[in-house]
Design an enzyme around this catalytic site. Structure first.
Site, PDB file in Angstrom:
ATOM      1  N   GLU A 293      14.640 -26.531   2.803  1.00 50.05           N
ATOM      2  CA  GLU A 293      15.339 -27.726   3.000  1.00 50.05           C
ATOM      3  C   GLU A 293      16.600 -27.419   3.686  1.00 50.05           C
ATOM      4  OE1 GLU A 293      12.639 -28.236  -0.529  1.00 50.05           O
ATOM      5  OE2 GLU A 293      13.873 -26.718   0.258  1.00 50.05           O
TER       6      GLU A 293
ATOM      7  N   ALA B 265       7.526 -32.100   1.737  1.00 49.78           N
ATOM      8  CA  ALA B 265       7.684 -33.702   1.787  1.00 49.78           C
ATOM      9  C   ALA B 265       7.228 -34.149   3.301  1.00 49.78           C
ATOM     10  CB  ALA B 265       9.028 -34.000   1.542  1.00 49.78           C
TER      11      ALA B 265
ATOM     12  N   GLU C 132       8.331 -26.626  -4.898  1.00 46.64           N
ATOM     13  CA  GLU C 132       8.710 -27.276  -6.370  1.00 46.64           C
ATOM     14  C   GLU C 132       7.706 -27.834  -7.290  1.00 46.64           C
ATOM     15  OE1 GLU C 132      13.000 -29.225  -5.092  1.00 46.64           O
ATOM     16  OE2 GLU C 132      11.386 -29.711  -3.542  1.00 46.64           O
TER      17      GLU C 132
END
Length: 256
Positions: A130, A62, A110
């Site tokens: 993460e 991200a 993901e």
């Protein structure tokens, strides 16, 4: 500028991430992924799909700079849209292969998990880092990863945030094939192209039966399978496939 596009050729739609240098998955890419997944699902000229980030990197995760500016209230809203974008990819009712080069970390990993099959470059690195940010995966990683490699291996990757190389990813079932980096897209295209020639409704039935069965109990999964199996007897592809088998032998039916 469009950071992700859908390119269609020969029945194969390639959803291509294009945000150099690392294809960081910001909110605009997430939203566009959902739009393109829904388009690929809808279009009759798309019979199989490739997820691809280019020759150097799949997606390194991200956009952390963007996420850092979000508070709890903003993420409560955004997290649903994030998951829905990835779920739209996972629910494309056609064969989907991820062509993984370089890094596939966090959201990139993901996204690869949303595919039916994963072909990785021999230099690929995958992981869910993460935890190193004080977070957990939020785009399906805690769920799809555990279903794919088992809870113990998933917890190892999620708890530690470590990256795994292509060979380890292959050994634990995180990827399905490892090839030289220069051959990743070519191999993905061969896989998708072959399936694009197959019976579209039967492939959809097979995918939905497997995926639904993994999300429910055996009895319900068998009912889903039974419904699809019987329903396919109403299709032209079933008639064509059985006629070809009787007249020409197995594996010679043409479905286009």
């Amino acid at each position: 500028m469009a950071f992700v596009n859908l390119e269609v050729s020969g029945g194969v739609g390639t959803i291509r991430l294009d945000r150099p240098p690392l294809n960081a998955l910001n909110t605009s890419i997430q939203d566009r992924l959902r739009e393109l997944a829904e388009e690929a699902a809808r279009r009759e000229d798309v019979r199989a799909v490739i997820l691809y980030g280019g020759e150097k990197v799949f997606a390194a995760g991200a956009d952390i700079k963007e996420m850092r500016d979000m508070d709890h209230t903003a993420m409560v809203v955004r997290s649903r849209a994030l998951q829905e974008s990835f779920t739209a990819v996972a629910r494309i009712p056609k064969p989907v292969v991820a062509a993984v080069t370089g890094y596939a970390l966090g959201g990139g990993c993901e996204l690869a998990l949303c595919a039916d099959f994963r072909i990785a470059a021999d230099n690929a690195k995958l992981g869910q880092p993460e935890i190193l940010l004080g977070l957990i995966p939020g785009a399906g990683g805690t769920q799809r990863l555990a279903r794919l490699v088992g809870p113990s291996r998933a917890k190892d990757l999620i708890f530690t945030g470590r990256q795994v190389g292509a060979e380890e990813a292959l050994s634990i079932g995180l990827v399905d094939r490892v090839v030289p980096a220069a051959e990743v897209y070519e191999q993905a295209l061969a896989w998708a192209g072959k399936l694009a020639q197959g019976p579209a409704l039967a492939l959809r039935a097979a995918k939905e039966s497997v995926d639904t069965g993994l999300e429910t109990d055996l009895e319900t999964g068998l009912a889903v399978e039974r419904t699809w199996f019987a329903g396919l007897f109403a299709t032209e592809d079933r008639e064509r496939g059985m006629r070809s088998f009787v007249e020409e032998g197995p594996g010679k039916a043409k479905f286009l």
